[in-house]
Structures are given as C-alpha cells and as structure tokens.
Design an enzyme around this catalytic site. Sequence first.
Site, PDB file in Angstrom:
ATOM      1  N   GLU A   1      -3.589 -13.923   1.415  1.00  0.00           N
ATOM      2  CA  GLU A   1      -3.977 -13.065   2.539  1.00  0.00           C
ATOM      3  C   GLU A   1      -5.456 -13.212   2.871  1.00  0.00           C
ATOM      4  OE1 GLU A   1      -2.922  -8.961   2.086  1.00  0.00           O
ATOM      5  OE2 GLU A   1      -3.436  -8.509   4.156  1.00  0.00           O
TER       6      GLU A   1
ATOM      7  N   SER B   1     -10.710  -4.360   1.033  1.00  0.00           N
ATOM      8  CA  SER B   1     -11.912  -4.062   1.826  1.00  0.00           C
ATOM      9  C   SER B   1     -13.094  -4.941   1.393  1.00  0.00           C
ATOM     10  CB  SER B   1     -12.274  -2.582   1.657  1.00  0.00           C
ATOM     11  OG  SER B   1     -12.618  -2.359   0.313  1.00  0.00           O
TER      12      SER B   1
ATOM     13  N   GLU C   1     -15.862  -4.059   0.192  1.00  0.00           N
ATOM     14  CA  GLU C   1     -16.387  -3.640  -1.125  1.00  0.00           C
ATOM     15  C   GLU C   1     -15.575  -4.280  -2.256  1.00  0.00           C
ATOM     16  OE1 GLU C   1     -15.613  -1.595   1.324  1.00  0.00           O
ATOM     17  OE2 GLU C   1     -17.377  -0.398   1.828  1.00  0.00           O
TER      18      GLU C   1
ATOM     19  N   SER D   1       2.335  -3.257   8.212  1.00  0.00           N
ATOM     20  CA  SER D   1       2.271  -3.895   9.534  1.00  0.00           C
ATOM     21  C   SER D   1       3.590  -4.601   9.826  1.00  0.00           C
ATOM     22  CB  SER D   1       1.155  -4.941   9.584  1.00  0.00           C
ATOM     23  OG  SER D   1      -0.053  -4.415   9.117  1.00  0.00           O
TER      24      SER D   1
ATOM     25  N   SER E   1       0.823  -1.222   0.000  1.00  0.00           N
ATOM     26  CA  SER E   1       0.000   0.000   0.000  1.00  0.00           C
ATOM     27  C   SER E   1       0.850   1.263   0.000  1.00  0.00           C
ATOM     28  CB  SER E   1      -0.896   0.035   1.234  1.00  0.00           C
ATOM     29  OG  SER E   1      -1.703  -1.105   1.269  1.00  0.00           O
TER      30      SER E   1
END
Length: 411
Positions: free
Chosen positions: A270, A391, A393, A187, A155
């Site tokens: 993931e 997400s 969506e 992360s 990201s």
Amino acid sequence: MTPNPGASGSVDAQVIDVDAFSEKCVAWLDEHLDRRETGPAVAADPNYAIFHNHTHDEERALIDAARDWQRKRVDAGFGAITWGSEWGGAGLTASHERVYVGLERQYTTPDRHETVLVTVELVAPTLHALGTEEQRQRFVRPFLRTDELCCQLFSEPGAGSDLAGLSTKAAATGDGWRINGQKVWSSGAQFSEWGLLIARTDTTVAKHRGMTAFMVPMDAPGVDVRPIRQSSGGSTFNEVFLTDVEIPDSLRIGAEGDGWKVALTTLGFERNSSAGIVSAGGNSADLVRLAKSLGITDDPLVRQQLADAAIYERASALMVARYAEREQSGAVPGVEGSIGKLVWTQNLKRIGDAAASFLGPKILADTGEPNTFAWTEHLLGAPGYRIAGGSDEIQRNIIGERGLGLPREPR
Ligand SMILES: Cc1cc2nc3c(=O)[nH]c(=O)nc-3n(C[C@H](O)[C@H](O)[C@H](O)COP(=O)(O)OP(=O)(O)OC[C@H]3O[C@@H](n4cnc5c(N)ncnc54)[C@H](O)[C@@H]3O)c2cc1C
C-alpha cells in the site's frame, strides 16, 4: 519471471529491449487513447480533486470505466508488465513498466479508482506472495484483471495506527470460521465482491501473534456494508458490520496466527502504491501553469516553491522505481515503501500549500475564474493520503525504528 508467451497479443514472447518496447507502447496507446493536451494552457474546468465526491451511480460508472481500461491493458500485456505470464502478465522488467507508465501519462485515460488500486496493487500481490497455490489460481488473475474487486477490511473504530489492537473475532467452527465485529473506513466495500479481513483468533497470546487473515465474500449472510456520508458529499468509505459470518477454512490466508504478517505485507504494498499515484490532485506542472497565469514566476520565493515541488515529485518517482526493482528481485516490501509514501504525501501538502499561497483569498471562493477555486479540492484532499495506509507519523516511526535502527518508541 517468464515472459508473456503472447497470450495477450501486443507484447512479444521474448524479453524485448526497452526502446522496442517503448515503440510498441506508443503504437498501442495511439490506437486506444487520445493524447493529452500539453503546453501552458489550463483546461477550462481543471480538476485537482484527490478524492471523489460522487453519487453511488456516478461512482459505479467511474469504477466500471477504470475496470474496462485495466482489463484492456492486462489483455494487451501492458497491465501487469512485471508479472509472469501464468498470471496474465508480460514478464518484463521494472524498467519496461516505468517506460509504459511514463508514456501512458501522455494520454487521456479513465480516472484510476481507490477500489481498483486496492484490488490490483494491494490484494493481488498479497495473495500472490502469501496465498496457497489454490488461492493464487482462484484470485490473482481475476483481481489483476479486476473481474472481481476486493476491499481492505483492516481498520476498526479502536484500531487504526495500532492495527494489532483490533477486536473483530474469528472463532473456529470445525471446518471453518465464524466472524463477528466491526470494520471502518473500508474504501470501496460497497462495490467489492471480496474483502481481505484481519481478525483476532487467539486472545491468549501477545496481540501481534493472535490474528489471522481471511478472504470474506461481501455478499455472505451477516455482512452489512453501511456507507459513510462525507461532509464533502461523497461516500468513499464504509462501516462494515460482521454478524455470525460463516466462511470455510479454505478462505484463510496464511497460517492461523499469521495475520500480522499478512497485514504488514499488504501495508508494504500500500505504501508503495500510494507513492505511485502521482496523478492524484494537482502536480508540479499544474503549479507552474498556475504561477504563469498569475504572472508571479519572477518572484524568487515562488520560484523556490516551484523548484521544490518538481524536485520532490522526481524524488518520489525515483523511490517508486527503486522499490519496483527491489520487488522484482524478490525482496519483500521494506522501509523504502515508507520513505516513498512520506515523500509523496509531503509533496501533496507542499503543492497544496504553494497553490494556496499563490492564490491567496481566490482559493476560498468560487468566482468562476478557471484554475483558482479548483485547487481547494487538492488542499482539502491531501490530508486524507497523509493518514490512509499509515499516517505520516507512523511512517516516520517505521523509518526510524526499522530503517535507521533508532530505539523503539516506549509502548
Ligand atoms: C482516505 C483513507 C482511506 C482509507 N481506506 C481504508 C481502507 O480501505 N481499509 C481500511 O482498513 N482502512 C482504511 N483507512 C483507515 C486508515 O488506515 C486509518 O485511518 C489509519 O491507519 C490511521 O488510523 P486512525 O484513523 O485510527 O488514527 P489513530 O491511530 O487514532 O491516529 C490518530 C493520530 O495519532 C497519530 N499516532 C497514532 N499512533 C502514533 C504513534 N505511535 N506515534 C506517533 N503518532 C501516532 C497518528 O499518526 C494520527 O495523527 C483509510 C483512511 C483514509 C484517510
């Protein structure tokens, strides 16, 4: 897959039947762990947190404990059950893995940690699937054992859901690459030795075709990791700045221009991995205990909420199992991962909402009454996994377009 020839000790060289395997698991787990308390009692200080809010040292200690446990499991043949022996796996089936996971849940284990999950469940399988033989030998086993950790550098401030819009650049230097750009929401980057990074290597072709994947040593000159302080206290995420970072071409994963394929492979793993984290936050059994302690189990609406949570939890576990069977038969991650992740995140929300409706104002203020305010951490943490790894969506778009063949959304 080849059965593990006993390098690790506890699992036999031959493929053993599930019942015999189950006995071995129980014997080994009894030797290494305490059985979890069962029954209606609620721990004095229950923890329903989905994300951690720790200091750096506390977080480090948590990771060390998770790594120790992962290593112990791998060395005994229970940590990489479906992987071949050449990677330190047990070479057994997804059914064996399910049996082990179900049994392990009956014991008290160190908390799992995002950084360990990313390394073991996202990066190791990606390199196994797409790395060169040399890269597989170099990275797969150390990552499965968590001897080294790897974060996911995908990201960027302007590229999350639309990952193909990323702008971090890698320029060819002759025998290697020079990387410049910024990543965000990385992360565990502050605890990782490596980062799996996607960068733009060609600006003259369609954006999906101009990206390449690399392994970046996180201690390379020019890599600057800056933890992001969360309002809740912890620092799970980081910004990672890359300034003239030089890496050799041997750290390129896949062909030049294949970065999108690498990203999709990792994201596929993931989704499935996220769906498998059934221990994050409170679960349906915790919810039943909560309803009992409040004396509201005769209420038909409460009963419906409890039944829904249990049904979707079971559906989520079955999706994970189905995915594991497919993966073992050699299929690449598909739309099942998106369905599994969606079912799981929707249930995280369902469980949080149910707890909030059972508790009413008690979820808002810490009165010291056990099993009340603790649910706040579940409620506030659930949206994080509804975003991470794509997400809700985006999962729906994937299911609609790739799974159901619906028309693509206008772009
Ligand atoms: C807990 C957590 C851990 C993370 N860890 C990592 C990590 O380790 N490494 C890493 O690289 N990234 C990590 N991320 C980042 C994560 O992958 C992104 O946050 C995610 O991909 C969403 O991107 P975004 O935040 O840029 O949101 P945006 O893409 O800006 O989306 C904002 C909103 O718009 C919606 N939306 C966007 N496009 C569409 C569309 N086409 N159709 C319908 N709705 C749309 C989204 O669903 C969302 O609701 C993590 C995120 C979280 C929450």
